[in-house]
Motif scaffolding. Structure first.
Motif, PDB file in Angstrom:
ATOM      1  N   ARG A  50       0.824  -1.202   0.000  1.00  0.00           N
ATOM      2  CA  ARG A  50       0.000   0.000   0.000  1.00  0.00           C
ATOM      3  C   ARG A  50       0.864   1.259   0.000  1.00  0.00           C
ATOM      4  NH1 ARG A  50      -5.222  -0.512   1.428  1.00  0.00           N
ATOM      5  NH2 ARG A  50      -5.202   1.335   2.771  1.00  0.00           N
ATOM      6  N   HIS A  57      -3.136   1.468   7.099  1.00  0.00           N
ATOM      7  CA  HIS A  57      -2.107   0.466   6.811  1.00  0.00           C
ATOM      8  C   HIS A  57      -1.098   0.883   5.735  1.00  0.00           C
ATOM      9  CE1 HIS A  57      -4.672  -1.982   9.295  1.00  0.00           C
ATOM     10  NE2 HIS A  57      -5.652  -1.878   8.428  1.00  0.00           N
ATOM     11  N   ASP A  62      -0.645  -6.319   0.947  1.00  0.00           N
ATOM     12  CA  ASP A  62      -2.073  -6.634   0.942  1.00  0.00           C
ATOM     13  C   ASP A  62      -2.441  -7.364  -0.348  1.00  0.00           C
ATOM     14  OD1 ASP A  62      -4.692  -6.613   1.909  1.00  0.00           O
ATOM     15  OD2 ASP A  62      -5.010  -4.476   1.593  1.00  0.00           O
ATOM     16  N   VAL A 164      -1.512  -6.346   5.922  1.00  0.00           N
ATOM     17  CA  VAL A 164      -2.756  -5.775   6.427  1.00  0.00           C
ATOM     18  C   VAL A 164      -3.444  -6.858   7.267  1.00  0.00           C
ATOM     19  CG1 VAL A 164      -5.052  -4.949   5.744  1.00  0.00           C
ATOM     20  CG2 VAL A 164      -3.007  -4.137   4.537  1.00  0.00           C
TER      21      VAL A 164
END
Length: 182
Positions: A50, A57, A62, A164
């Motif tokens: 991310r 987060h 992720d 995450v």
């Protein structure tokens, strides 16, 4: 980016109401999202790191592609759009294999509550990683990792601070579903 989204009830059913994404997050209203997990024929999974300026987060790894479903938009339509936006890959709705809808609730702070129903899909990645084009404002990096490494790090919680924090049951379902297709 703020956008108009549908508001759901606590069981994930449409209410007929819409709101801006920012308002839904501020008030903790349930809403639909898409998650698309790309995997390769040789057992690797595409992960997205991310962006560093994300509200939630930042810089954690992720799902390959994720995003909010726009108001009135179908989940598959949203998945195709988000894939094009986030990683520059054109896919069709037929490329998506649904594996379930997962309820997720995270209270990040008083004014930021994610109450989402993740419409989750798998899709085979048939192009090299180098051909993907990440969306600079959303995605820091992309990487392919072996499925078993991902399983060990999220399912066994060997390295949870890297990812995450989705429910273990969610990660188990994703990993099992990919494994069945290999």
């Amino acid at each position: 980016m703020d956008e108009l989204i549908d508001i759901l009830d606590e069981n994930g059913r449409p209410t007929g109401k819409t709101a801006m994404k920012s308002e839904a997050h501020k008030k903790g209203w349930p809403h639909p999202t898409v998650h698309i997990w790309f995997y390769t024929a040789n057992g690797q999974v595409l992960l997205q790191q991310r962006g560093e300026h994300k509200d939630t987060h930042p810089l954690l790894w992720d799902v390959s592609v994720a995003g909010h479903i726009g108001a009135g938009e179908e989940a598959r339509e949203s998945a195709v759009r988000e894939t094009q936006e986030e990683i520059g890959l054109k896919i069709s709705e037929a490329d998506l294999e649904p594996i379930g809808v997962f309820k997720s609730y995270h209270e990040h702070r008083e004014d930021l509550i994610d109450f989402e129903f993740h419409h989750t899909f798998l899709a085979e990645l048939k192009v090299p990683l180098s051909s993907l084009r990440k969306q600079q404002s959303e995605v820091e990096s992309l990487d392919l990792v072996p499925l078993m490494q991902l399983a060990e790090e999220v399912w066994g919680l060997a390295n949870p601070q890297k990812y995450v924090p989705h429910e273990v049951a969610y990660y188990k379902q994703v990993i099992r579903s990919i494994k069945q297709r290999l």
